[in-house]
Design an enzyme around this catalytic site. Structure first.
Site, PDB file in Angstrom:
ATOM      1  N   ASP A  17      -5.292  -0.377  -4.578  1.00 29.14           N
ATOM      2  CA  ASP A  17      -4.418   0.683  -4.117  1.00 29.14           C
ATOM      3  C   ASP A  17      -5.208   1.536  -3.129  1.00 29.14           C
ATOM      4  O   ASP A  17      -6.443   1.515  -3.131  1.00 29.14           O
ATOM      5  CB  ASP A  17      -3.988   1.500  -5.347  1.00 29.14           C
ATOM      6  N   ASP A  19      -4.237   5.304  -1.645  1.00 26.75           N
ATOM      7  CA  ASP A  19      -4.271   6.748  -1.924  1.00 26.75           C
ATOM      8  C   ASP A  19      -4.536   7.024  -3.407  1.00 26.75           C
ATOM      9  O   ASP A  19      -3.814   6.544  -4.278  1.00 26.75           O
ATOM     10  CB  ASP A  19      -2.944   7.390  -1.501  1.00 26.75           C
TER      11      ASP A  19
END
Ligand SMILES: [Mg+2]
Length: 191
Positions: A17, A19
């Site tokens: 991922d 952010d």
């Protein structure tokens, strides 16, 4: 001679991922100024390569469809991350993103499997020997939906995810550095 792909000949992916996992989640990060790498993340990505993983980013970027930023701005942020990594002889091998809105039927938006399946095809990878690392329920769900392992990081929204019970069946680490240590332990155990 017939070549058959056995699991050992397939590649392994670390699906990261963005952010809250690689960079601080300031909400709809879309400029270089807003892109603050979480301490240790650059070195952790380098270590993942050293462990034999191809490292890809899988990121939900609904901010594009919300009109908060353009896809070109998003690409510029990704170029910036590559620049930072390159200074440390590292890299992201590929970026996968979904601009779909929450609740849309798009099969690419996490936790739906689309981006991970694309990456597995592109890298000739075995998702069963791959790992998703992220800070939200959607990251853990992605891993579950493709038969990969998962590690929830406590950076970004990770603590809320953990406390809220959204983590489900997953390993948990303080940050990306801790996640690499979890993977190293799995490898010592023969994963
Ligand atoms: Mg996140």
């Amino acid at each position: 001679m017939t070549m058959t792909a056995s699991p050992e000949t397939l590649n392994r992916l670390a699906l990261l991922d963005r952010d809250g996992t690689i960079n601080v989640d300031h909400n709809y990060v879309h400029t270089r100024d807003q892109f603050d790498v979480i301490p240790g993340a650059v070195e952790a990505i380098k270590r993942l390569h050293g462990l034999g993983f191809s490292v890809v980013v899988v990121t939900n970027q609904s901010g594009v469809q919300r009109g908060k930023y353009t896809v070109e701005q998003m690409h510029d942020v990704h170029d910036y991350l590559q620049d930072i990594l390159q200074e440390h002889d590292s890299r992201i091998d590929a970026f996968y993103y979904s601009t779909a809105m929450p609740g849309s039927p798009d099969i690419r938006r996490k936790p739906m499997p689309g981006m991970a399946l694309e990456a597995a095809r592109d890298f000739n990878a075995d998702l069963g020997r791959s790992v998703v690392i992220g800070d939200k329920t959607s990251d853990i769900g992605l891993a579950r939906n493709v038969g990969a392992r998962s590690i929830l990081v406590r950076t970004g929204h990770g603590r809320e995810t953990e406390i809220g019970g959204g983590a489900g069946e997953t390993a948990i680490a303080d940050d990306l550095t801790g996640a690499v240590e979890v993977i190293e332990q799995w490898l010592r155990e023969g994963w």
